[in-house]
Structure formats: structure tokens, C-alpha cells
Design an enzyme around this catalytic site. Sequence first.
Site, PDB file in Angstrom:
ATOM      1  N   ARG A  40      28.954  44.115  -7.147  1.00 32.70           N
ATOM      2  CA  ARG A  40      29.674  43.514  -8.279  1.00 32.70           C
ATOM      3  C   ARG A  40      29.910  44.542  -9.382  1.00 32.70           C
ATOM      4  NH1 ARG A  40      27.289  38.146 -11.001  1.00 32.70           N
ATOM      5  NH2 ARG A  40      25.855  39.656 -11.918  1.00 32.70           N
TER       6      ARG A  40
ATOM      7  N   LYS B 207      32.036  41.754 -15.318  1.00 35.56           N
ATOM      8  CA  LYS B 207      30.844  41.625 -16.167  1.00 35.56           C
ATOM      9  C   LYS B 207      30.915  42.759 -17.189  1.00 35.56           C
ATOM     10  CE  LYS B 207      26.026  40.301 -15.617  1.00 35.56           C
ATOM     11  NZ  LYS B 207      26.035  39.202 -16.582  1.00 35.56           N
TER      12      LYS B 207
ATOM     13  N   GLU C 139      31.517  27.417 -17.108  1.00 34.21           N
ATOM     14  CA  GLU C 139      30.118  27.845 -16.924  1.00 34.21           C
ATOM     15  C   GLU C 139      29.444  27.813 -18.289  1.00 34.21           C
ATOM     16  OE1 GLU C 139      29.931  32.007 -15.767  1.00 34.21           O
ATOM     17  OE2 GLU C 139      31.673  32.479 -16.995  1.00 34.21           O
TER      18      GLU C 139
END
Length: 283
Positions: free
Chosen positions: A50, A149, A182
Amino acid sequence: MKIYLNGQLVSKDEAKISVFDHGLLYGDGIFEGIRIYNRKVFLLQEHIERLYESAHAIRLTIPLSPAEMTKAVEETVAANELVDGYIRLVITRGSGSLGLDIRRTSDPQVIIIADKISLYPEELYEHGLKIITASTIRNHPQALSPRIKSLNYLNNILAKIEGSDAGCLEAVMLNHKGEVAECTGDNIFIVKNGVLKTPSTDAGILDGITRRAVLRLAREAKMEVLETTMTRHELYVSDECFLTGSAAEVIAVVELDGRLIGDGKPGPVTKDLKTRFEKLTRE
Ligand code: PMP
């Protein structure tokens, strides 16, 4: 404490970077938060993948190969003699002149911090969290993809402030379409009539690694699982609700916007998945 900084393990006081780093000036960089359980780095390969995907998406070249990065993380954990803990892996764009142009930056900084963490008080893992819905919506995927991220967490921080103002430790965020996305630092799940449901990654969420692990565990246990569009109403009328994250692990939600979830206590499916997750961390 030993911090990994660009190939060296240095003391906390020596671990410093330039005030001209674009990570600081513009939030231009990426990170990962990873758990250590029993001296082993949990799901490290998924976090490394990721990280490199986030880097690729923001056109940042990490000065280490994924294999070298894996080794650097493991060496940092070993140097700190941590049995259980948490890793913050940060890559910044590096220092440059003032101005957004990435071509004027040079030295991306690779930082690995391995420390202890306790995100929520222990009793909340037993009794569950009370949360609210934030009015701040999650970043529009076509503005800054929540799949990246990035070091730019203001969107989530603004929602987290709304949560704190309401006396809550987390807040659920909707997306630009008004669907459930989320929480500020965790993914969200519900259980309704025995079916486990979570917003699909198309909702504009971080593709959480704990979320993936919980979905795998649920499928292995032959539960019915749905990654789907979810409304806030579905959260209100759910039988159970819980959050997942590397730092948060698995934690029940027992109240949302003043409405009890189920009977206001962590439910059986949540408890079962929490136990299965804990077992996985000890493997
Ligand atoms: N959503 C957001 C916005 C996050 O920052 C995080 C990580 N803290 C998560 C979900 C959970 O992701 P993971 O399970 O990979 O830690």
C-alpha cells in the site's frame, strides 16, 4: 528509542529533518501505521504494497526497494526490542525551495518510528464506543483519493475535532454523495440480520488492511459478507457496529448520534470477529 532515518538508526533527539521539507510545508508525503505483535510485524507485506501504491499515485519515488524497506522496518523493530508495539513509517517529498513544484525537491526522507501505542482506553474495548456523524465529509475521491495514505490528514482531523467537541473519540464520515464512508482513522462495519456489511472501497475510503483481514476472517467463518453502499439510516438500525484499524484493532460501536446500536452492548458477531482477529495476531 532508536529511529530509522534515511538508512541510519539514530536517537530520538538526533532524528530531525529540514523545515523546508515539503512533507511539513505542504503535507506532501505518505505514511503507514503498522502493528507489532509478539516481535513480528503484522501483515507487513500488505502495508509495504500500500505504501508503494500511495507513492506511485503521488509521483514520489521511494529511495529504497520494497525488499529494502521491509528489512529496514524489521531492523528498526529489532533495535527497539519491542514485543508489542506500533510502527509509523513516513516518506516525505524531501526539502526544496518554497513553492509546490516537486521538481525543486531532492532528498525524500524515510522515517521509521517503532513505539508503544494505546489508541482507546481498555474499558472501551469491552463496552464499546459512542460516536457521532461529522458534518465534515470525506475527501472527494476526485480531489484527493482516500486510497492514498497521505500526510494530508486535515480532512479527518476536522471531523475528529467534531467528535471530540461532542465528547466522542471517533466520528463517522459520509462521502460527497451522503453515503457512509469510514471513521476518521478507522473503517466501519455493521451486522444486520446476520449479514456483515461494510462500505465498498468505491465509497471513497482507505482500503484498510485490518478491514481486509476482518473480511477474510468472516469469509473463512462462512459468514455472509457484503461490501456495498451504506446509508446512515442503516447504521442507526443495525444490530451491531464495529470499527477496524491497525491502531484501533477491532472495537464495537454501541451508540451513534444518540441512538443505541442494537441493545447498546457489543454484539456476538463483533465479539466473535474480535476473538478471531486476536487469534490471527498471535499466529
Ligand atoms: N481509515 C482511515 C482514514 C485511516 O487513517 C486508517 C488507518 N489509521 C484506517 C481507515 C484503517 O486502516 P488500516 O486497517 O490499514 O490501519
